[in-house]
Design a protein around this motif. Structure first.
Motif, short mmCIF file in Angstrom:
data_model
loop_
_atom_site.label_atom_id
_atom_site.label_comp_id
_atom_site.label_asym_id
_atom_site.label_seq_id
_atom_site.Cartn_x
_atom_site.Cartn_y
_atom_site.Cartn_z
N ALA A 1 -8.22 -4.38 1.77
CA ALA A 1 -8.08 -2.94 1.53
C ALA A 1 -7.09 -2.64 0.41
O ALA A 1 -7.06 -1.52 -0.10
N ILE B 1 -7.41 -3.98 -2.43
CA ILE B 1 -8.27 -3.95 -3.61
C ILE B 1 -9.01 -2.61 -3.69
O ILE B 1 -9.05 -1.97 -4.73
N SER B 2 -9.60 -2.21 -2.56
CA SER B 2 -10.36 -0.97 -2.53
C SER B 2 -10.35 -0.42 -1.10
O SER B 2 -10.40 -1.19 -0.14
N ASN B 3 -10.33 0.90 -0.99
CA ASN B 3 -10.37 1.51 0.34
C ASN B 3 -11.71 1.33 1.03
O ASN B 3 -11.82 1.50 2.24
N TYR B 4 -12.73 0.99 0.28
CA TYR B 4 -14.05 0.76 0.88
C TYR B 4 -14.05 -0.48 1.78
O TYR B 4 -14.94 -0.64 2.61
N PHE B 5 -13.08 -1.36 1.60
CA PHE B 5 -13.02 -2.56 2.44
C PHE B 5 -12.61 -2.22 3.88
O PHE B 5 -12.72 -3.07 4.76
N SER C 1 -5.60 6.11 4.53
CA SER C 1 -4.90 4.82 4.51
C SER C 1 -3.87 4.74 5.63
O SER C 1 -3.71 3.68 6.26
N SER D 1 0.82 -1.21 0.00
CA SER D 1 0.00 0.00 0.00
C SER D 1 0.85 1.26 0.00
O SER D 1 0.46 2.27 -0.59
#
Length: 174
Positions: free
Chosen positions: A116, A118-122, A53, A43
């Protein structure tokens, strides 16, 4: 598949509990490090670094570290000066114990770290922990307390009826 055991489950010895606790701690430590290290490296080296993040990674590391330390503290064995085992500590593999919930928290946080990527929404998956804690608090503390309070309010009416009935019986007996 292991054969089904009939009757009661055998009790574990203190030495067996200590050994199983060591392997459990090693497994969850390796899981936490094995998920946190690649997630942090990827990340921060590959993806864009944002305040969100950074904050979520710090929060995840705090959750993983405190959960592991809590389990290590719970399972700490006590030895005498001669080296004999006095107390094996709490069994981390006991069903229904608090260690089971802490292990679930480590699994949830480790999975969230990887998802996370994959996507910050996770990161929203971490909200499952306080939701579960609230659900457990409701089921084991709040709801029984409320239902007990309601039952106590209903009982005086029943007791009054029983008392009147007993009084009538006593009058008949005289």
């Amino acid at each position: 598949m292991a054969p089904q055991q009939k009757g009661k489950q055998g009790t574990k010895g203190a030495k067996q509990i200590v050994e199983e606790n060591k392997t459990t701690l090693t497994f969850y430590r390796n899981m936490a490090i094995g998920c946190a290290a690649p997630a942090l490296l990827l990340s921060f080296l590959v993806f864009e670094v944002t305040k969100t993040s950074v904050f979520m990674h710090i929060l995840s590391l705090l959750i993983l570290g405190s959960s592991y330390q809590f389990m290590a503290f719970m399972s700490q064995a006590k030895y005498s000066e001669s080296g004999a085992l006095l107390d094996s500590g709490n069994d981390l593999n006991m069903e229904g114990g608090i260690a089971e919930n802490v292990k679930d928290l480590i699994i949830l946080t480790s999975g969230t770290l990887l998802l996370a990527l994959i996507s910050n929404y996770f990161w929203l998956v971490l909200l499952l922990a306080p939701i579960r804690a609230g659900w457990m608090l409701w089921g084991s503390v709040i709801q029984p307390w409320l239902s007990q309070r309601n039952a106590q309010d209903d009982n005086p009416q029943v007791d009054e009826k029983k008392q009147k009935k007993m009084d009538r019986r006593m009058r008949r007996m005289r």
